[in-house]
Design an enzyme around this catalytic site. Sequence first.
Site, PDB file in Angstrom:
ATOM      1  N   GLN A  95      33.780  25.191  27.056  1.00  0.00           N
ATOM      2  CA  GLN A  95      34.525  25.330  25.817  1.00  0.00           C
ATOM      3  C   GLN A  95      33.753  26.209  24.828  1.00  0.00           C
ATOM      4  OE1 GLN A  95      35.108  21.509  23.940  1.00  0.00           O
ATOM      5  NE2 GLN A  95      33.117  21.591  22.938  1.00  0.00           N
TER       6      GLN A  95
ATOM      7  N   GLY B  51      36.570  12.466  23.002  1.00  0.00           N
ATOM      8  CA  GLY B  51      37.458  13.246  23.838  1.00  0.00           C
ATOM      9  C   GLY B  51      37.656  14.637  23.259  1.00  0.00           C
TER      10      GLY B  51
ATOM     11  N   HIS C 203      27.373  18.990  22.131  1.00  0.00           N
ATOM     12  CA  HIS C 203      27.478  17.811  23.006  1.00  0.00           C
ATOM     13  C   HIS C 203      26.124  17.334  23.536  1.00  0.00           C
ATOM     14  CE1 HIS C 203      32.019  18.487  24.068  1.00  0.00           C
ATOM     15  NE2 HIS C 203      31.772  18.492  22.775  1.00  0.00           N
TER      16      HIS C 203
ATOM     17  N   GLU D 152      37.278   7.449  24.067  1.00  0.00           N
ATOM     18  CA  GLU D 152      37.210   6.314  24.988  1.00  0.00           C
ATOM     19  C   GLU D 152      36.187   5.291  24.533  1.00  0.00           C
ATOM     20  OE1 GLU D 152      38.028   8.972  29.060  1.00  0.00           O
ATOM     21  OE2 GLU D 152      36.141   7.886  28.785  1.00  0.00           O
TER      22      GLU D 152
END
Length: 283
Positions: free
Chosen positions: A187, A266, A163, A272
């Site tokens: 995560q 997501g 990310h 989104e």
Amino acid sequence: MSPFLRIAVLAVASAVAGCTLMRPDASSQVGPAFDMRVLASGLDGPHQMRWGPDNRIWLIERTAGRLSRIDPATGARTLLFTVPDILIAPGTQDGLLGLALHPELGKGTGNDFVYLAFSIRADACSPQQTGQEIIRRYTYDAARNTLTASRDLLTGLPHSNDHQSARLVFGPDRKLYYTIGDQGANQLANWCRPNRAQELPTAAQVAAKDWRSIEGKILRLDLDGGIPPDNPVLNGVRSHVYAYGFRNAQGLAFASDGKLYQAEHGPKTDDEVNLIRAGGNYG
């Protein structure tokens, strides 16, 4: 409409042949017909493209650390630059990640600037253990067809194996906009990493250039890397943070009316598309 906007690009990964940029074929489309041809092949992790003021496609390859120009008419590819100090760890999302071009590049104004965002190894004083993200400005030397005269705008930005986001955009207000993901917090291998997407920088952190609290944010920078005086004041502090509460924003673009839109991944579902407003919380 520029030729680039008429090109629908498919990055097709192959362990043997690398990647290919293609134009869509009428036989494989539902709806309006398109033609398709290969523009460039053998690409190693194509990650971001910009339509340049020279009517060329400027493209970066994440895992190769290369910047190239592609002629959309002929497909001829010219290698401009390979980032020398880039960090690329196996199985991670680091490497050469962001590209922005000054709109006056090649116009004779002296603003022949190319902005790159990428991963480098952490220095001894970095809060990150393995690496850091950096935004660096280069000057395009048209005579030599390469990048020169580098200047670091921001260093020590958060780094993780997941990310990163790292979309870099030159805004119509002559500011740089940059996305930083939540670094995969909460995560997988980053389960114990705190999620800072809702955390806002303190005045002390800004003064110390401690950037840990800008994870999960969209940043807005002056062209020298400074904090714009009209950036939003959040929790009593003005920083590079323009909006916050993001997971992994890998799309960022301005519409013709100046509005800023963001596309965000997501958790497996519920991606989104957001209209970004200064100071907004999108968590």
